[in-house]
Design a protein around this motif. Sequence first.
Motif, PDB file in Angstrom:
ATOM      1  N   ILE A 166       2.664  -7.837  18.627  1.00 45.90           N
ATOM      2  CA  ILE A 166       1.248  -7.860  19.001  1.00 45.90           C
ATOM      3  C   ILE A 166       0.381  -7.949  17.749  1.00 45.90           C
ATOM      4  N   LEU A 167       0.728  -7.188  16.727  1.00 48.69           N
ATOM      5  CA  LEU A 167      -0.037  -7.233  15.485  1.00 48.69           C
ATOM      6  C   LEU A 167       0.124  -8.560  14.769  1.00 48.69           C
ATOM      7  N   ALA A 168       1.281  -9.202  14.914  1.00 50.04           N
ATOM      8  CA  ALA A 168       1.467 -10.534  14.326  1.00 50.04           C
ATOM      9  C   ALA A 168       0.513 -11.531  14.973  1.00 50.04           C
ATOM     10  N   ALA A 169       0.344 -11.418  16.294  1.00 52.83           N
ATOM     11  CA  ALA A 169      -0.597 -12.302  16.993  1.00 52.83           C
ATOM     12  C   ALA A 169      -2.027 -12.025  16.543  1.00 52.83           C
ATOM     13  N   ASN A 170      -2.390 -10.753  16.450  1.00 50.02           N
ATOM     14  CA  ASN A 170      -3.745 -10.415  16.023  1.00 50.02           C
ATOM     15  C   ASN A 170      -3.985 -10.803  14.566  1.00 50.02           C
ATOM     16  N   SER A 171      -2.966 -10.662  13.723  1.00 48.17           N
ATOM     17  CA  SER A 171      -3.117 -11.004  12.305  1.00 48.17           C
ATOM     18  C   SER A 171      -3.354 -12.499  12.125  1.00 48.17           C
ATOM     19  N   PHE A 172      -2.810 -13.303  13.028  1.00 46.48           N
ATOM     20  CA  PHE A 172      -3.102 -14.738  12.980  1.00 46.48           C
ATOM     21  C   PHE A 172      -4.589 -14.981  13.192  1.00 46.48           C
ATOM     22  N   MET A 173      -5.210 -14.224  14.072  1.00 47.67           N
ATOM     23  CA  MET A 173      -6.646 -14.376  14.307  1.00 47.67           C
ATOM     24  C   MET A 173      -7.454 -13.943  13.080  1.00 47.67           C
ATOM     25  N   ARG A 181      -5.687 -29.586  18.640  1.00 48.69           N
ATOM     26  CA  ARG A 181      -5.122 -28.257  18.841  1.00 48.69           C
ATOM     27  C   ARG A 181      -4.361 -27.812  17.604  1.00 48.69           C
ATOM     28  N   ALA A 182      -4.327 -26.509  17.396  1.00 49.42           N
ATOM     29  CA  ALA A 182      -3.521 -25.935  16.320  1.00 49.42           C
ATOM     30  C   ALA A 182      -2.064 -25.887  16.777  1.00 49.42           C
ATOM     31  N   GLU A 183      -1.154 -26.278  15.885  1.00 48.67           N
ATOM     32  CA  GLU A 183       0.264 -26.297  16.220  1.00 48.67           C
ATOM     33  C   GLU A 183       1.039 -25.481  15.198  1.00 48.67           C
ATOM     34  N   LEU A 184       2.016 -24.729  15.696  1.00 47.26           N
ATOM     35  CA  LEU A 184       2.829 -23.874  14.844  1.00 47.26           C
ATOM     36  C   LEU A 184       3.771 -24.727  13.998  1.00 47.26           C
ATOM     37  N   THR A 185       3.772 -24.473  12.702  1.00 49.75           N
ATOM     38  CA  THR A 185       4.664 -25.188  11.790  1.00 49.75           C
ATOM     39  C   THR A 185       5.776 -24.306  11.252  1.00 49.75           C
ATOM     40  N   SER A 186       5.567 -22.988  11.235  1.00 50.80           N
ATOM     41  CA  SER A 186       6.584 -22.077  10.703  1.00 50.80           C
ATOM     42  C   SER A 186       6.439 -20.713  11.358  1.00 50.80           C
ATOM     43  N   ILE A 187       7.407 -20.368  12.210  1.00 51.76           N
ATOM     44  CA  ILE A 187       7.388 -19.042  12.816  1.00 51.76           C
ATOM     45  C   ILE A 187       7.629 -17.982  11.761  1.00 51.76           C
ATOM     46  N   PHE A 188       8.370 -18.326  10.707  1.00 52.60           N
ATOM     47  CA  PHE A 188       8.617 -17.369   9.626  1.00 52.60           C
ATOM     48  C   PHE A 188       7.315 -17.006   8.921  1.00 52.60           C
ATOM     49  N   ASP A 189       6.500 -18.016   8.624  1.00 53.44           N
ATOM     50  CA  ASP A 189       5.215 -17.742   7.979  1.00 53.44           C
ATOM     51  C   ASP A 189       4.314 -16.906   8.876  1.00 53.44           C
ATOM     52  N   LEU A 190       4.371 -17.171  10.178  1.00 55.51           N
ATOM     53  CA  LEU A 190       3.539 -16.419  11.118  1.00 55.51           C
ATOM     54  C   LEU A 190       3.933 -14.947  11.153  1.00 55.51           C
ATOM     55  N   LEU A 191       5.257 -14.680  11.143  1.00 53.92           N
ATOM     56  CA  LEU A 191       5.738 -13.307  11.253  1.00 53.92           C
ATOM     57  C   LEU A 191       5.760 -12.574   9.918  1.00 53.92           C
ATOM     58  N   ALA A 224       3.480 -17.615  20.788  1.00 45.81           N
ATOM     59  CA  ALA A 224       4.838 -17.353  20.295  1.00 45.81           C
ATOM     60  C   ALA A 224       5.112 -15.861  20.105  1.00 45.81           C
ATOM     61  N   PRO A 225       4.312 -15.124  19.334  1.00 43.41           N
ATOM     62  CA  PRO A 225       4.597 -13.689  19.199  1.00 43.41           C
ATOM     63  C   PRO A 225       4.397 -12.912  20.490  1.00 43.41           C
ATOM     64  N   LEU A 226       3.468 -13.358  21.357  1.00 43.61           N
ATOM     65  CA  LEU A 226       3.305 -12.686  22.639  1.00 43.61           C
ATOM     66  C   LEU A 226       4.542 -12.865  23.513  1.00 43.61           C
ATOM     67  N   ALA A 227       5.137 -14.058  23.468  1.00 47.96           N
ATOM     68  CA  ALA A 227       6.367 -14.292  24.228  1.00 47.96           C
ATOM     69  C   ALA A 227       7.510 -13.444  23.682  1.00 47.96           C
ATOM     70  N   MET A 228       7.589 -13.332  22.362  1.00 46.75           N
ATOM     71  CA  MET A 228       8.630 -12.491  21.753  1.00 46.75           C
ATOM     72  C   MET A 228       8.454 -11.034  22.160  1.00 46.75           C
ATOM     73  N   GLU A 229       7.215 -10.601  22.219  1.00 46.70           N
ATOM     74  CA  GLU A 229       6.960  -9.219  22.619  1.00 46.70           C
ATOM     75  C   GLU A 229       7.406  -8.983  24.053  1.00 46.70           C
ATOM     76  N   GLY A 230       7.110  -9.923  24.946  1.00 48.25           N
ATOM     77  CA  GLY A 230       7.466  -9.746  26.341  1.00 48.25           C
ATOM     78  C   GLY A 230       8.954  -9.898  26.599  1.00 48.25           C
ATOM     79  N   LEU A 231       9.572 -10.915  25.998  1.00 50.06           N
ATOM     80  CA  LEU A 231      10.970 -11.235  26.293  1.00 50.06           C
ATOM     81  C   LEU A 231      11.952 -10.342  25.567  1.00 50.06           C
ATOM     82  N   ALA A 232      11.598  -9.906  24.363  1.00 51.75           N
ATOM     83  CA  ALA A 232      12.533  -9.109  23.561  1.00 51.75           C
ATOM     84  C   ALA A 232      12.148  -7.640  23.550  1.00 51.75           C
ATOM     85  N   ALA A 233      11.001  -7.340  22.949  1.00 52.88           N
ATOM     86  CA  ALA A 233      10.644  -5.942  22.715  1.00 52.88           C
ATOM     87  C   ALA A 233      10.394  -5.180  24.010  1.00 52.88           C
TER      88      ALA A 233
END
Length: 473
Positions: free
Chosen positions: A143-150, A164-174, A93-102
């Motif tokens: 990119i840092l949001a993706a790494n911070s998840f790790m 598999r792990a599934e995203l429940t809240s993009i807000f919590d992730l970001l 999700a954050p990688l897609a946001m980085e590519g499509l938006a930023a």
Amino acid sequence: MDALDLARWQFGVTTVYHFIFVPLTIGLAPMVAIMQTLWLRSGDERWLRMTKFFGKLFLINFAIGVVTGIVQEFQFGMNWSEYSRFVGDVFGAPLAMEGLAAFFLESTFIGAWIFGWGRLPARVHLAAIWLAAIGVNLSAFFILAANSFMQHPVGVELNPETGRAELTSIFDLLTNSTVLWAFPHQITAAWMTAATFVAGIAGWWMVRDRASNLYRPVFRLASVVLLIAGIGVAITGDGQAKLMFEQQPMKMAAAEGLCETEDSAGFSLFAIGNPGPGHCDVWAVSIPGVYSYLATGDFGATVDGVNDLQAEYSEKYGDGRDYVPNLASTYWNFRLMIGFGLVAAAFGTVGLWVTRRDRTPGRWFARFALVAVPAPFLANLTGWIFTEMGRQPWVVAPAPDGDPAIRMLTEDGVSMIGPWTVGTSLTVFTLLYGGLAVVWFGLIRRYAAAGAPEVDSPDEHDDDADRPLSFAY
């Protein structure tokens, strides 16, 4: 070496190469925008020449950074398919946001800025570089949001049917607490890198070209930015360390090489020993209480050592495994990060002092300026190595306050491919990236040594839309 070792080396090599260019791009984009803003507001031709000069160096760095960054995401499918299968729904999700938006934001407006000289209205052209700078920094956030998840997985739950792990809240992730500290720390470090780069080159030219007074203003500006960014790095680094103590206490203990749990634990200036799997034998010369303060804000606090944390992790996550990261790597990279950062800060401080009241330092300062340029680059690289090596043996570290099922060992994330396949790609990428590094250094050196370009008129706006394009502009 097996496929796991080779895959880790490949990702490490490509990341270190790529991370040479990233901090400079993040910090130099807004600095070039500031230079162009100062030119438009003051009409001083020196700022236009500095915009052209450092703008060209920025574009070289941006281009090489894009090329080296493309391979990074491919590796998740090539070498780390099991990791991608487990957390791809979240990590993507954050990688897609980085590519499509930023990335599209920054690349579009960088293009407008490159080809807009003399074609776009002055304020529109200025807006293009500011929007590109915003896009560059926005890319860093995702990119840092993706790494911070790790580092600290949040906003996710395990699907027991698919495993598999599934995203429940993009807000919590970001809004992960880890990224909220990591982002300002990385941004201030990037500004520190770019400011040292600008001050180093401008300082060398300032001494060499004393009569023109062309490079003094930009040198003074960069030195001020360098000191402000250095303070920001220290503040955000302190906050990040305290959060790390809560989320990844093993990483903090490894950074200090603290073997046993202690009250008022010290920060070691130097250590010797023989740390290895299953043992932690380190002797250190320490300043009492400093490590406890870095971890908790209390000089007398009790902090857990590596051996006690190993026993705790073995009970919680399974016995028979070493949960201690490479102590030599984490310990020394942590100190090298701080040391190289202090070198850059010292350069900025000395630079402001020796140029006070319109003074120009001697030739010794020109050499000092060039020697100081690599320091923040090395600080960024050693800091990144510490961050990633300190998380081992996890590729997704378990969160103390999250779902204990959301975790993955590095060895479980590698693809089911043979060592020869990974070894071949490792060799090719290493040689290719090495060649690109040589090209980057050659171009930077060539155009930095050429000096600031002459300009025909203050606004550079004319009606000749068919004039030939030169490099960058």
